[in-house]
Scaffold this motif. Structure first.
Motif, short mmCIF file in Angstrom:
data_model
loop_
_atom_site.label_atom_id
_atom_site.label_comp_id
_atom_site.label_asym_id
_atom_site.label_seq_id
_atom_site.Cartn_x
_atom_site.Cartn_y
_atom_site.Cartn_z
N LYS A 1 0.92 -1.44 0.06
CA LYS A 1 0.09 -0.07 -0.03
C LYS A 1 0.97 1.20 0.04
N GLY A 2 2.21 1.08 0.23
CA GLY A 2 3.14 2.26 -0.11
C GLY A 2 3.20 3.20 1.20
N LEU A 3 2.89 2.41 2.49
CA LEU A 3 2.60 2.98 3.69
C LEU A 3 4.13 2.76 4.41
N SER A 4 4.64 3.77 5.14
CA SER A 4 5.56 3.52 6.23
C SER A 4 4.67 3.07 7.59
N GLN A 5 5.50 2.52 8.71
CA GLN A 5 5.01 2.12 9.51
C GLN A 5 4.22 3.36 10.44
N GLU A 6 4.92 4.55 10.37
CA GLU A 6 4.52 5.70 11.13
C GLU A 6 3.06 6.15 10.48
N GLN A 7 3.19 6.15 9.09
CA GLN A 7 1.94 6.51 8.24
C GLN A 7 0.90 5.63 8.60
N LEU A 8 0.99 4.29 8.49
CA LEU A 8 -0.13 3.34 8.97
C LEU A 8 -0.61 3.43 10.21
N ALA A 9 0.41 3.74 11.38
CA ALA A 9 0.05 3.95 12.79
C ALA A 9 -0.69 5.41 12.73
N LEU A 10 -0.68 6.31 12.17
CA LEU A 10 -1.26 7.54 12.18
C LEU A 10 -2.65 7.40 11.77
N LYS A 11 -2.92 6.64 10.45
CA LYS A 11 -4.10 6.14 9.87
C LYS A 11 -4.98 5.42 10.73
N ALA A 12 -4.29 4.37 11.48
CA ALA A 12 -5.10 3.53 12.35
C ALA A 12 -5.47 4.04 13.84
N ASP A 13 -4.77 5.01 14.20
CA ASP A 13 -4.56 5.47 15.63
C ASP A 13 -3.99 4.69 16.66
N LEU A 14 -2.97 4.20 16.17
CA LEU A 14 -2.05 3.49 16.95
C LEU A 14 -0.63 3.76 17.03
N ASP A 15 0.11 3.21 17.85
CA ASP A 15 1.61 3.87 17.81
C ASP A 15 2.53 2.90 16.98
N ARG A 16 3.53 3.71 16.46
CA ARG A 16 4.32 3.13 15.57
C ARG A 16 5.05 1.98 15.86
N THR A 17 5.44 2.06 17.47
CA THR A 17 6.03 0.88 17.92
C THR A 17 5.17 -0.50 17.99
N TYR A 18 3.93 -0.19 18.16
CA TYR A 18 2.84 -1.43 18.13
C TYR A 18 2.92 -1.99 16.56
N ILE A 19 3.03 -1.04 15.43
CA ILE A 19 3.16 -1.75 14.10
C ILE A 19 4.56 -2.34 14.04
N SER A 20 5.37 -1.84 14.41
CA SER A 20 6.62 -2.73 14.35
C SER A 20 6.83 -3.91 15.31
N GLY A 21 6.09 -3.88 16.29
CA GLY A 21 5.81 -5.36 17.16
C GLY A 21 5.09 -6.25 16.55
N ILE A 22 4.00 -5.77 15.72
CA ILE A 22 3.38 -6.83 15.12
C ILE A 22 4.21 -7.31 13.89
N GLU A 23 5.15 -6.71 13.06
CA GLU A 23 5.65 -7.01 12.18
C GLU A 23 6.59 -8.05 12.33
N ARG A 24 7.23 -7.72 13.81
CA ARG A 24 8.13 -8.64 14.17
C ARG A 24 7.84 -9.97 14.78
#
Length: 74
Positions: free
Chosen positions: A20-43
Motif C-alpha cells: 500500500k506504499g505506507l511507512s509504519q508511521e503513516q499506517l500508525a497515524l491512519k489507524a490511531d495506533l503507536d508506530r512501535t505497535y506496528i513494528s511489534g506486529i511485523e516482528r
C-alpha cells in the motif's frame, strides 16, 4: 506454535503495508495506533486484538478478513 503464527502474520502484514506504499508511521497515524505497535506486529511480538485488526484493515483500506488470510509454516 504460537510464535510461528505471530511471525507468519507479521510478515504477511508487513507485505500488505508495503504494497500500500505506507511507512509504519503513516499506517500508525491512519489507524490511531503507536508506530512501535506496528513494528511489534511485523516482528511477531504482538498478538493483535480484534479491535486493532479492524482499525488496521480500515487504515489499509482492506476488509478485516483479508488480514487473517495468511499461511504459517509449522
Amino acid at each position: 506454535m504460537e510464535d510461528l503464527i505471530l511471525v507468519s502474520f507479521g510478515a504477511y502484514f508487513k507485505n500488505l503495508r508495503v504494497s500500500k506504499g505506507l511507512s509504519q508511521e503513516q499506517l500508525a497515524l491512519k489507524a490511531d495506533l503507536d508506530r512501535t505497535y506496528i513494528s511489534g506486529i511485523e516482528r511477531g511480538k504482538r498478538n493483535v486484538s480484534l479491535i486493532n485488526i479492524v482499525k488496521l484493515a480500515e487504515a489499509l483500506e482492506l476488509p478485516p478478513k483479508q488480514l487473517l488470510d495468511f499461511k504459517f509454516k509449522e
